[in-house]
Enzyme design. Sequence first.
Site, short mmCIF file in Angstrom:
data_model
loop_
_atom_site.label_atom_id
_atom_site.label_comp_id
_atom_site.label_asym_id
_atom_site.label_seq_id
_atom_site.Cartn_x
_atom_site.Cartn_y
_atom_site.Cartn_z
N HIS A 105 0.80 -1.21 -0.67
CA HIS A 105 0.01 -0.04 0.04
C HIS A 105 1.26 1.18 0.14
CE1 HIS A 105 1.13 -1.55 4.23
NE2 HIS A 105 0.86 -0.14 4.60
N HIS A 107 1.26 4.93 1.41
CA HIS A 107 0.25 6.23 1.68
C HIS A 107 0.85 8.16 1.00
CE1 HIS A 107 1.20 4.48 6.43
NE2 HIS A 107 2.00 3.48 5.19
P1 AMP Z 1 1.87 0.36 7.14
O1 AMP Z 1 2.55 0.93 8.70
O2 AMP Z 1 2.54 0.74 6.16
O3 AMP Z 1 2.23 -1.35 7.37
O4 AMP Z 1 0.31 1.23 6.56
C1 AMP Z 1 -0.67 0.91 7.97
C2 AMP Z 1 -1.56 1.37 7.83
O5 AMP Z 1 -3.07 0.95 7.69
C3 AMP Z 1 -1.49 2.53 9.14
O6 AMP Z 1 -1.18 3.69 9.01
C4 AMP Z 1 -2.62 2.29 10.16
O7 AMP Z 1 -3.27 3.93 10.95
C5 AMP Z 1 -3.74 1.83 8.40
N1 AMP Z 1 -4.91 1.26 8.81
C6 AMP Z 1 -4.98 -0.58 9.48
N2 AMP Z 1 -5.95 -0.67 9.66
C7 AMP Z 1 -7.05 -0.11 9.02
C8 AMP Z 1 -8.14 -0.09 8.82
N3 AMP Z 1 -9.55 -0.85 9.18
N4 AMP Z 1 -8.58 0.97 8.23
C9 AMP Z 1 -8.26 2.11 7.57
N5 AMP Z 1 -6.69 2.30 8.38
C10 AMP Z 1 -5.88 0.82 8.39
#
Ligand code: AMP
Length: 119
Positions: A105, A107
Site C-alpha cells: 500500500h 501512503h
Molecule cells: P503501514 O504501517 O505502512 O503498514 O501502514 C498501515 C496503515 O494502515 C496504518 O497507517 C494504519 O493506521 C492503517 N490501517 C490499519 N487498519 C486500518 C483500517 N481498518 N482502516 C484504515 N486504515 C487502517
Amino acid sequence: MENIEQSCTFCSIVAKDIPSEVVYQDEQVVAIKDANPQAPVHVLLIPREHNLESLNDASKLDLSLMGHLLYTAAKVANQLDIAESGYRVVINTGDASGQSVAHLHVHVLGGRHLAWPPG
Ligand code: AMP
Ligand code: ZN
C-alpha cells in the site's frame, strides 16, 4: 493465498467486509482515509489484488500497477487539494520501516509541513 487474503485487513477493506472511507477507486486500486491519520490528509492507496505483500515482491510484471499507484497518488493529492501545498508519498517496506499490514500500500500525506528526515 486464500487464508492470507481472509485474514488480511486490506483485503477485507477492498471486499467491504471492514468499513472504510473511500476517497477514490478504480479497477486496480481503492483509496481510503487512514484510520490513524498522521497528517490532516492521510490516504492509503490499496491495490485490489493481494499479489504483493510489500515492495520487495514487485517484479517487472508489476510495472503497470506500480506506475498506476504513483499516478493515482498525484491524482488523489490533487482531488484533496494538497497538490499545490505539497505532500509525501510513502511505501513502508519491511520491519525496520514499521510496515504493519502485509498487503502493499501507498501512503499519501499532506495538509501540514512534513519534517525531513522522517523519524
Ligand atoms: P503501514 O504501517 O505502512 O503498514 O501502514 C498501515 C496503515 O494502515 C496504518 O497507517 C494504519 O493506521 C492503517 N490501517 C490499519 N487498519 C486500518 C483500517 N481498518 N482502516 C484504515 N486504515 C487502517
Ligand atoms: Zn490483502
